[in-house]
Design an enzyme around this catalytic site. Structure first.
Site, PDB file in Angstrom:
ATOM      1  CG  ASN A 120      12.618   0.960   6.577  1.00 40.44           C
ATOM      2  OD1 ASN A 120      11.845   0.333   5.839  1.00 40.44           O
ATOM      3  ND2 ASN A 120      12.675   0.737   7.879  1.00 40.44           N
ATOM      4  CB  ALA A 134      -0.117   8.569   9.357  1.00 41.79           C
ATOM      5  CB  SER A 155      -0.975   0.000   1.182  1.00 42.30           C
ATOM      6  OG  SER A 155      -0.297   0.179   2.408  1.00 42.30           O
ATOM      7  CG  ASN A 156       3.616   2.674   3.017  1.00 40.81           C
ATOM      8  OD1 ASN A 156       3.523   3.875   3.288  1.00 40.81           O
ATOM      9  ND2 ASN A 156       3.321   1.713   3.891  1.00 40.81           N
ATOM     10  CG  HIS A 195       9.976   1.146  12.101  1.00 38.81           C
ATOM     11  ND1 HIS A 195      10.139  -0.210  11.932  1.00 38.81           N
ATOM     12  CD2 HIS A 195       9.709   1.342  13.412  1.00 38.81           C
ATOM     13  CE1 HIS A 195       9.985  -0.809  13.100  1.00 38.81           C
ATOM     14  NE2 HIS A 195       9.726   0.114  14.007  1.00 38.81           N
ATOM     15  CG  LEU A 202      18.340  -4.505   3.540  1.00 40.47           C
ATOM     16  CD1 LEU A 202      18.269  -3.071   3.030  1.00 40.47           C
ATOM     17  CD2 LEU A 202      18.096  -5.484   2.408  1.00 40.47           C
ATOM     18  CG  MET A 214       8.143  -7.356   5.999  1.00 41.13           C
ATOM     19  SD  MET A 214       8.217  -5.832   6.992  1.00 41.13           S
ATOM     20  CE  MET A 214       7.892  -6.519   8.620  1.00 41.13           C
TER      21      MET A 214
HETATM   22  C1  GAR Z   1       3.910  -0.644   6.755  1.00 40.09           C
HETATM   23  O1  GAR Z   1       3.109  -0.305   7.851  1.00 40.09           O
HETATM   24  C2  GAR Z   1       5.374  -0.407   7.075  1.00 40.09           C
HETATM   25  O2  GAR Z   1       5.584   0.670   7.955  1.00 40.09           O
HETATM   26  C3  GAR Z   1       5.754  -1.687   7.726  1.00 40.09           C
HETATM   27  O3  GAR Z   1       5.078  -2.685   7.007  1.00 40.09           O
HETATM   28  C4  GAR Z   1       3.874  -2.148   6.495  1.00 40.09           C
HETATM   29  C5  GAR Z   1       3.816  -2.472   5.021  1.00 40.09           C
HETATM   30  O4  GAR Z   1       2.561  -2.187   4.495  1.00 40.09           O
HETATM   31  N1  GAR Z   1       7.168  -1.872   7.701  1.00 40.09           N
HETATM   32  C6  GAR Z   1       7.853  -2.492   8.646  1.00 40.09           C
HETATM   33  O5  GAR Z   1       7.337  -2.980   9.634  1.00 40.09           O
HETATM   34  C7  GAR Z   1       9.346  -2.540   8.412  1.00 40.09           C
HETATM   35  N2  GAR Z   1      10.024  -2.936   9.590  1.00 40.09           N
HETATM   36  P1  GAR Z   1       2.357  -2.064   2.928  1.00 40.09           P
HETATM   37  O6  GAR Z   1       2.954  -3.321   2.282  1.00 40.09           O
HETATM   38  O7  GAR Z   1       0.880  -2.027   2.731  1.00 40.09           O
HETATM   39  O8  GAR Z   1       3.048  -0.830   2.450  1.00 40.09           O
END
Ligand code: GAR
Length: 201
Positions: A115, A181, A20-21, A117, A101, A98
């Protein structure tokens, strides 16, 4: 590099899941004045839902499954790096990627890898951030965009966004509020970074 034709910074996005990001970043890149373009999306999981979303937007995608590489993380990252080279990528964006690295890849992209978080770092690096915020009795949560360094979730913070924690919140409801957000914060921070890079050319 910056694309000679568009004058925009060439960005690749690494994902592991829903993306989604990634979708928010692709959407932001479609604005006429966006300082970046998304030139490719890579997932370590061939089944990641984000790959189909990216492909539907006409963005080149690559699945680089980590499993055949076993414990050889650098070999997996070298396979990723080959795509980044092929696409002449200038900035790498981790969006729900996830995998940890290795220094091999992190050093190569120092200052050019971001990144996001789902916590207000330095609070709650690592996993289960929302459950930990709720267990601590916090009244607010949020998300952080930071440069990637060798320490997990430790790099310099480029931007944060705060959301309230409300009575009755579960880890899932809080995660959803934080994710909304994220979709505003990440494109803004990436645009700022790319504007700065373009201005320094
Ligand atoms: C997001 O909330 C991101 O902040 C988190 O995974 C989700 C991915 O959602 N990232 C982590 O936890 C990294 N340590 P998305 O695939 O819908 O963008």
């Amino acid at each position: 590099m910056v694309s000679p034709a568009s004058g925009r910074v060439r960005v690749a996005i690494l994902i592991s899941g829903a993306g989604s990001n990634m979708a928010a970043l692709i959407d932001a890149a479609s604005a006429a004045d966006a300082p970046f373009e998304v030139v490719g999306v890579i997932s370590n999981d061939p089944a990641a839902g984000g790959l189909a979303i990216a492909a539907a937007h006409g963005v080149p995608v690559a699945a680089v499954d980590h499993r055949p590489f076993g414990k050889d993380r650098e070999a997996h990252e070298a396979a990723i790096q080959r795509h980044l080279d092929d696409w002449s990528v200038e900035v790498v964006v981790l969006a729900g990627y996830m995998r940890l690295l290795t220094p091999w890849l992190v050093r190569r992209w120092a200052g050019r890898m971001l990144n996001i978080h789902p916590s207000l770092l330095p609070k709650y690096p690592g996993l289960d951030t929302h459950a930990r915020a709720l267990a601590a009795g916090d009244t607010e949560a949020g998300c952080t965009v930071h440069l990637v360094t060798e320490g997990v979730d430790e790099g310099p913070v480029l931007g944060q966004s705060r959301v309230p924690i409300v009575p009755g919140d579960s880890p899932a409801s809080l995660a959803e509020r934080v994710r909304v957000a994220e979709h505003t914060l990440y494109p803004q921070v990436l645009a700022d970074l790319c504007q700065t890079r373009i201005a320094s050319l």
